[in-house]
Design a protein around this motif. Structure first.
Motif, PDB file in Angstrom:
ATOM      1  N   GLY A  76       1.074  -1.357  -0.126  1.00  0.00           N
ATOM      2  CA  GLY A  76      -0.140   0.185  -0.237  1.00  0.00           C
ATOM      3  C   GLY A  76       0.262   1.414   0.182  1.00  0.00           C
ATOM      4  O   GLY A  76       0.254   2.144   0.531  1.00  0.00           O
ATOM      5  N   CYS A  77       1.986   1.280  -0.264  1.00  0.00           N
ATOM      6  CA  CYS A  77       2.890   2.255  -0.691  1.00  0.00           C
ATOM      7  C   CYS A  77       2.532   2.664  -2.098  1.00  0.00           C
ATOM      8  O   CYS A  77       2.521   2.281  -3.183  1.00  0.00           O
ATOM      9  N   ASN A  78       2.441   4.849  -2.204  1.00  0.00           N
ATOM     10  CA  ASN A  78       2.430   5.302  -3.754  1.00  0.00           C
ATOM     11  C   ASN A  78       3.174   5.814  -3.635  1.00  0.00           C
ATOM     12  O   ASN A  78       3.321   6.259  -5.229  1.00  0.00           O
ATOM     13  N   THR A  79       4.815   5.402  -3.360  1.00  0.00           N
ATOM     14  CA  THR A  79       6.057   6.232  -4.060  1.00  0.00           C
ATOM     15  C   THR A  79       7.065   5.947  -3.687  1.00  0.00           C
ATOM     16  O   THR A  79       7.213   4.649  -2.528  1.00  0.00           O
ATOM     17  N   LYS A  80       8.249   6.811  -4.108  1.00  0.00           N
ATOM     18  CA  LYS A  80       8.912   5.400  -4.002  1.00  0.00           C
ATOM     19  C   LYS A  80       9.876   5.879  -3.087  1.00  0.00           C
ATOM     20  O   LYS A  80      10.278   5.023  -2.027  1.00  0.00           O
ATOM     21  N   GLU A  81       9.909   6.610  -2.359  1.00  0.00           N
ATOM     22  CA  GLU A  81       9.700   7.092  -0.339  1.00  0.00           C
ATOM     23  C   GLU A  81       9.661   5.983   0.092  1.00  0.00           C
ATOM     24  O   GLU A  81      10.619   5.318   1.224  1.00  0.00           O
ATOM     25  N   GLU A  82       8.240   6.026   0.564  1.00  0.00           N
ATOM     26  CA  GLU A  82       8.058   5.398   0.610  1.00  0.00           C
ATOM     27  C   GLU A  82       7.689   3.479   0.865  1.00  0.00           C
ATOM     28  O   GLU A  82       8.412   2.965   2.052  1.00  0.00           O
ATOM     29  N   PHE A  83       8.136   3.190  -0.441  1.00  0.00           N
ATOM     30  CA  PHE A  83       8.740   1.710  -0.506  1.00  0.00           C
ATOM     31  C   PHE A  83      10.365   1.727   0.675  1.00  0.00           C
ATOM     32  O   PHE A  83      10.430   0.465   0.918  1.00  0.00           O
ATOM     33  N   GLU A  84      10.963   3.127  -0.258  1.00  0.00           N
ATOM     34  CA  GLU A  84      12.045   2.263   0.717  1.00  0.00           C
ATOM     35  C   GLU A  84      12.299   2.740   2.119  1.00  0.00           C
ATOM     36  O   GLU A  84      13.222   1.432   2.648  1.00  0.00           O
ATOM     37  N   ASP A  85      11.733   3.341   2.690  1.00  0.00           N
ATOM     38  CA  ASP A  85      11.633   3.330   3.853  1.00  0.00           C
ATOM     39  C   ASP A  85      10.488   1.832   4.597  1.00  0.00           C
ATOM     40  O   ASP A  85      10.888   1.649   5.358  1.00  0.00           O
ATOM     41  N   LEU A  86       9.795   1.309   4.212  1.00  0.00           N
ATOM     42  CA  LEU A  86       9.719   0.115   4.441  1.00  0.00           C
ATOM     43  C   LEU A  86      10.215  -0.493   4.185  1.00  0.00           C
ATOM     44  O   LEU A  86      10.711  -1.971   5.017  1.00  0.00           O
ATOM     45  N   VAL A  87      11.557  -1.246   3.243  1.00  0.00           N
ATOM     46  CA  VAL A  87      11.964  -1.780   3.448  1.00  0.00           C
ATOM     47  C   VAL A  87      12.953  -1.497   4.122  1.00  0.00           C
ATOM     48  O   VAL A  87      13.369  -2.734   5.115  1.00  0.00           O
ATOM     49  N   GLU A  88      13.846  -0.243   3.792  1.00  0.00           N
ATOM     50  CA  GLU A  88      14.710   0.179   4.998  1.00  0.00           C
ATOM     51  C   GLU A  88      14.277  -0.445   6.827  1.00  0.00           C
ATOM     52  O   GLU A  88      15.341  -0.474   7.783  1.00  0.00           O
ATOM     53  N   ASN A  89      12.879  -0.049   6.921  1.00  0.00           N
ATOM     54  CA  ASN A  89      12.364  -0.917   9.235  1.00  0.00           C
ATOM     55  C   ASN A  89      12.322  -2.035   8.388  1.00  0.00           C
ATOM     56  O   ASN A  89      11.710  -2.298   9.952  1.00  0.00           O
ATOM     57  N   GLY A  90      12.634  -2.932   7.581  1.00  0.00           N
ATOM     58  CA  GLY A  90      12.441  -3.861   7.286  1.00  0.00           C
ATOM     59  C   GLY A  90      11.226  -5.048   7.491  1.00  0.00           C
ATOM     60  O   GLY A  90      10.507  -6.351   7.488  1.00  0.00           O
ATOM     61  N   ASN A  91       9.579  -3.883   6.792  1.00  0.00           N
ATOM     62  CA  ASN A  91       8.627  -4.600   6.360  1.00  0.00           C
ATOM     63  C   ASN A  91       8.699  -5.282   5.307  1.00  0.00           C
ATOM     64  O   ASN A  91       7.489  -5.836   5.088  1.00  0.00           O
ATOM     65  N   LEU A  92       9.370  -5.190   4.451  1.00  0.00           N
ATOM     66  CA  LEU A  92       9.098  -6.038   3.328  1.00  0.00           C
ATOM     67  C   LEU A  92      10.008  -7.307   3.490  1.00  0.00           C
ATOM     68  O   LEU A  92      10.907  -7.484   3.939  1.00  0.00           O
ATOM     69  N   ARG A  93       9.331  -8.369   4.030  1.00  0.00           N
ATOM     70  CA  ARG A  93      10.356  -9.687   4.422  1.00  0.00           C
ATOM     71  C   ARG A  93      10.635 -10.741   3.929  1.00  0.00           C
ATOM     72  O   ARG A  93      10.527 -12.119   4.008  1.00  0.00           O
ATOM     73  N   THR A  94       9.330 -10.575   2.624  1.00  0.00           N
ATOM     74  CA  THR A  94       9.594 -11.779   1.497  1.00  0.00           C
ATOM     75  C   THR A  94      10.909 -11.806   0.956  1.00  0.00           C
ATOM     76  O   THR A  94      11.188 -10.216   0.327  1.00  0.00           O
ATOM     77  N   PRO A  95      11.400 -13.124   0.650  1.00  0.00           N
ATOM     78  CA  PRO A  95      13.262 -13.125  -0.584  1.00  0.00           C
ATOM     79  C   PRO A  95      12.474 -12.836  -1.798  1.00  0.00           C
ATOM     80  O   PRO A  95      13.291 -12.815  -2.580  1.00  0.00           O
ATOM     81  N   TYR A  96      11.521 -13.504  -2.051  1.00  0.00           N
ATOM     82  CA  TYR A  96      11.002 -13.040  -4.121  1.00  0.00           C
ATOM     83  C   TYR A  96      10.262 -11.482  -4.463  1.00  0.00           C
ATOM     84  O   TYR A  96      10.340 -11.731  -5.192  1.00  0.00           O
ATOM     85  N   ILE A  97      10.681 -10.436  -3.544  1.00  0.00           N
ATOM     86  CA  ILE A  97      10.268  -8.917  -3.967  1.00  0.00           C
ATOM     87  C   ILE A  97      12.018  -8.664  -3.579  1.00  0.00           C
ATOM     88  O   ILE A  97      11.884  -8.267  -2.637  1.00  0.00           O
ATOM     89  N   PRO A  98      12.753  -7.991  -4.528  1.00  0.00           N
ATOM     90  CA  PRO A  98      13.556  -7.356  -4.795  1.00  0.00           C
ATOM     91  C   PRO A  98      13.792  -5.902  -3.572  1.00  0.00           C
ATOM     92  O   PRO A  98      11.979  -5.747  -4.465  1.00  0.00           O
ATOM     93  N   LYS A  99      14.658  -5.847  -3.030  1.00  0.00           N
ATOM     94  CA  LYS A  99      14.503  -4.701  -2.100  1.00  0.00           C
ATOM     95  C   LYS A  99      14.981  -3.309  -2.815  1.00  0.00           C
ATOM     96  O   LYS A  99      15.220  -2.455  -2.450  1.00  0.00           O
ATOM     97  N   ARG A 100      15.112  -3.767  -4.440  1.00  0.00           N
ATOM     98  CA  ARG A 100      16.167  -2.777  -5.276  1.00  0.00           C
ATOM     99  C   ARG A 100      15.213  -3.172  -6.582  1.00  0.00           C
ATOM    100  O   ARG A 100      16.048  -3.445  -7.316  1.00  0.00           O
ATOM    101  N   PRO A 101      13.763  -2.633  -6.782  1.00  0.00           N
ATOM    102  CA  PRO A 101      12.639  -3.124  -8.132  1.00  0.00           C
ATOM    103  C   PRO A 101      13.355  -3.086  -8.758  1.00  0.00           C
ATOM    104  O   PRO A 101      13.830  -3.791  -9.820  1.00  0.00           O
ATOM    105  N   GLU A 102      13.820  -1.227  -9.199  1.00  0.00           N
ATOM    106  CA  GLU A 102      14.114  -0.816 -10.077  1.00  0.00           C
ATOM    107  C   GLU A 102      15.366  -1.191 -11.002  1.00  0.00           C
ATOM    108  O   GLU A 102      15.491  -1.337 -11.934  1.00  0.00           O
ATOM    109  N   GLU A 103      16.438  -2.048  -9.923  1.00  0.00           N
ATOM    110  CA  GLU A 103      17.679  -2.039 -10.563  1.00  0.00           C
ATOM    111  C   GLU A 103      17.914  -3.570 -11.144  1.00  0.00           C
ATOM    112  O   GLU A 103      18.067  -3.597 -12.281  1.00  0.00           O
ATOM    113  N   TYR A 104      17.200  -4.440 -10.479  1.00  0.00           N
ATOM    114  CA  TYR A 104      16.839  -6.193 -10.462  1.00  0.00           C
ATOM    115  C   TYR A 104      15.461  -5.806 -11.920  1.00  0.00           C
ATOM    116  O   TYR A 104      16.556  -6.489 -12.617  1.00  0.00           O
ATOM    117  N   TYR A 105      14.513  -5.646 -12.109  1.00  0.00           N
ATOM    118  CA  TYR A 105      13.498  -5.122 -13.231  1.00  0.00           C
ATOM    119  C   TYR A 105      14.281  -4.635 -14.196  1.00  0.00           C
ATOM    120  O   TYR A 105      13.425  -5.276 -15.333  1.00  0.00           O
TER     121      TYR A 105
END
Length: 158
Positions: free
Chosen positions: A101-130
Motif C-alpha cells: 500500500g505504498c504510493n511513492t518510491k520513498e515510501e517503498f524505501e522506508d518500508l524496506v529500510e524498516n524491515g517491513n518487506l520480509r519476503t525474499p521473492y520481492i527485490p529490495k531494489r526493484p528498479e535495479e533488478y527489473y
C-alpha cells in the motif's frame, strides 16, 4: 577372541587402501574389495567366517557413507552459488500493490529500510533488478494500483 594374523593383515590392508585412494575410487567405477576379505581355505572356523561377513558389511557401509558425504558437499556448494529467485515483474507488482500500500518510491524505501518487506521473492531494489531483466516501467506503474497497463520497452520498433 584373538584374530588370526591373516585376518588382521587383510583388515589393515583394506583400511589403508580406503583412506589413501578415496578420491581416485570415485572418479572410476566402484571397485569391489570383497575378494580381500575371503576367508583362507585352511580356516574352517565359523567364527572367522562371521567376522569376515561383519568386516565386509562394515566396508560397504563405509563406502556408502563416503559417497553420501561427497554428494552432500557437492549439493551444498551448488546451493550456495545459486542466485535468489525473484518473482516476475507483473507478479511482484501485484503483490506490492496488494500488500504494501505504498504510493511513492520513498515510501517503498522506508518500508524496506524498516524491515517491513520480509519476503525474499520481492527485490529490495526493484528498479535495479527489473531494469536488468528489461521489465521495469516506472515507480508509479510498480506501486499504484489501477495505473495503466504498459508493456516495458524492448528497444525494438513495433
Amino acid at each position: 577372541m584373538r584374530l588370526p594374523a591373516s585376518v588382521t593383515f587383510l583388515i589393515m590392508a583394506f583400511l589403508t587402501i580406503e583412506s589413501s585412494s578415496f578420491v581416485s575410487q570415485h572418479r572410476q567405477a566402484q571397485p569391489s574389495y570383497t575378494h580381500l576379505f575371503e576367508s583362507p581355505k585352511e580356516a574352517d572356523n565359523t567364527n572367522e567366517n562371521d567376522l569376515m561377513k561383519q568386516v565386509n558389511s562394515r566396508a560397504e557401509e563405509i563406502l556408502v557413507e563416503q559417497a553420501r558425504t561427497k554428494l552432500e558437499e557437492e549439493n551444498t556448494k551448488s546451493f550456495l552459488k545459486r542466485k535468489p529467485l525473484k518473482l516476475p515483474y507483473e507478479d511482484a507488482r501485484r503483490w506490492v500493490q496488494g500488500n504494501l500500500g505504498c504510493n511513492t518510491k520513498e515510501e517503498f524505501e522506508d518500508l524496506v529500510e524498516n524491515g517491513n518487506l520480509r519476503t525474499p521473492y520481492i527485490p529490495k531494489r526493484p528498479e535495479e533488478y527489473y531494469t536488468r531483466t528489461r521489465d521495469w516501467v516506472s515507480w508509479e506503474h510498480f506501486l499504484i494500483q489501477g495505473s495503466p497497463s504498459i508493456k516495458p520497452q524492448t528497444g525494438f520498433f513495433d
